[in-house]
Design a protein around this motif. Sequence first.
Motif, PDB file in Angstrom:
ATOM      1  N   ASP A  40      -1.328   5.054   6.758  1.00 30.65           N
ATOM      2  CA  ASP A  40      -1.058   6.203   7.622  1.00 30.65           C
ATOM      3  C   ASP A  40      -0.444   7.363   6.853  1.00 30.65           C
ATOM      4  N   ASP A  41       0.076   7.087   5.647  1.00 31.65           N
ATOM      5  CA  ASP A  41       0.662   8.104   4.778  1.00 31.65           C
ATOM      6  C   ASP A  41       0.449   7.673   3.325  1.00 31.65           C
ATOM      7  N   PRO A  42      -0.735   7.943   2.748  1.00 29.20           N
ATOM      8  CA  PRO A  42      -1.092   7.444   1.419  1.00 29.20           C
ATOM      9  C   PRO A  42      -0.247   7.983   0.275  1.00 29.20           C
ATOM     10  N   PHE A  63       7.438  -0.399   2.307  1.00 27.23           N
ATOM     11  CA  PHE A  63       7.007   0.997   2.195  1.00 27.23           C
ATOM     12  C   PHE A  63       8.011   1.717   1.298  1.00 27.23           C
ATOM     13  N   GLU A  64       7.524   2.385   0.263  1.00 28.39           N
ATOM     14  CA  GLU A  64       8.444   3.158  -0.573  1.00 28.39           C
ATOM     15  C   GLU A  64       8.644   4.547   0.031  1.00 28.39           C
ATOM     16  N   MET A  65       9.910   4.864   0.311  1.00 20.99           N
ATOM     17  CA  MET A  65      10.272   6.174   0.855  1.00 20.99           C
ATOM     18  C   MET A  65      11.412   6.735   0.010  1.00 20.99           C
ATOM     19  N   PHE A 297     -11.904   3.356   3.277  1.00 20.49           N
ATOM     20  CA  PHE A 297     -11.846   4.712   3.826  1.00 20.49           C
ATOM     21  C   PHE A 297     -10.960   5.649   3.004  1.00 20.49           C
ATOM     22  N   LEU A 298     -10.147   5.095   2.096  1.00 20.36           N
ATOM     23  CA  LEU A 298      -9.309   5.916   1.228  1.00 20.36           C
ATOM     24  C   LEU A 298      -9.841   6.001  -0.200  1.00 20.36           C
ATOM     25  N   LYS A 308      -0.222  11.422  -6.967  1.00 22.85           N
ATOM     26  CA  LYS A 308       1.052  11.596  -6.265  1.00 22.85           C
ATOM     27  C   LYS A 308       1.986  10.399  -6.406  1.00 22.85           C
ATOM     28  N   LEU A 309       1.500   9.313  -7.013  1.00 28.23           N
ATOM     29  CA  LEU A 309       2.289   8.100  -7.137  1.00 28.23           C
ATOM     30  C   LEU A 309       2.880   7.968  -8.529  1.00 28.23           C
ATOM     31  N   VAL A 310       4.125   7.530  -8.601  1.00 30.99           N
ATOM     32  CA  VAL A 310       4.745   7.224  -9.887  1.00 30.99           C
ATOM     33  C   VAL A 310       4.162   5.892 -10.358  1.00 30.99           C
ATOM     34  N   PRO A 311       3.644   5.807 -11.597  1.00 27.32           N
ATOM     35  CA  PRO A 311       3.048   4.538 -12.065  1.00 27.32           C
ATOM     36  C   PRO A 311       4.026   3.382 -11.919  1.00 27.32           C
TER      37      PRO A 311
END
Length: 313
Positions: A40-42, A63-65, A297-298, A308-311
């Motif tokens: 829902d929030d890639p 979930f990482e926030m 779908f993604l 946008k992701l930190v490795p």
Amino acid sequence: MHTISGHHHISMITKNAQLNNQFYQKVLGLRRVKKTVNQDDPSMYHLFYGDLTGSAGTELSFFEMPIAGRTVRGTNAITQIGLLVPSFESLEYWQRRFELLDVRHGEITSYAGRDALHFEDFEGLRMILINNNGEEVPEKWSEWQDSIVEPKHRILGMGTVEITVRYLERLAKTLKDTFGYVEVTRSETEAIFQSKAGQSFGEIVVKQQEGPSEKPGKGSIHHLAIRVKDENELRYWDEVIKERGFQSTGIVDRFYFQSLYFRESNGILIEIATDGPGFTADSTVEELGGKLDLPPFLEEKRSEIEAKLVPLD
């Protein structure tokens, strides 16, 4: 007959995926079985840990926030997670291990009628190691042989989950009358329910507590998923919860399983999820958790998502 066969997974919030990855693999010895994103929030990681294949009932999901603040504890929240270990000797092993690795923990005590060891992860998520003491576990649970933990003391899967609410009877009614859980014990402020009588892998402790609701943050629990066999059973439960007056999201295809979500009368978010197809839908058993997997779908947005992701190791 349609029944709930136990817990499916439980989902939490972490502020730091790197430290989370380190703790659950290198301290608890679980396998990272899926590195993916929140569908829902890639923009955020969604990490799953469990047994060899991430079998239903063994999955801890995060979930990482990065913007998450601290959790302000309160009522109307899922408040503790039980993890089953083979024996009392295992609890002693883990107590020594936690002391060595500087993990916050208590003394060996009892919880819901079983030997137990309370501890917290690096963000204050409250967990309990519980002596399974030779009790039955789901037949599909499979040990991960490469775990850093000694084989005879490894975590088996999820046990008792604790939910704290203002109105115990409301949740009790949902568990018993809607889903067929068995009420094992009841006091004025606490009750224990089991999806399968006598077994802790589907057990829920409900505690009644007044006061303000928990303010979620890092180390808080987002939702509990309970387990059904397949899509046909999921459709049955979708109708049942609607008939009981709850608002369902309807069936959502998560690729690795199908599920639906609803909030019971205290506001606790509950997911109902199918056993399959499982995490090997897009990976071999050997490859599980190694690369970033995305549902179809993604996939066309992979470059944008990865940027946008930190490795993560």
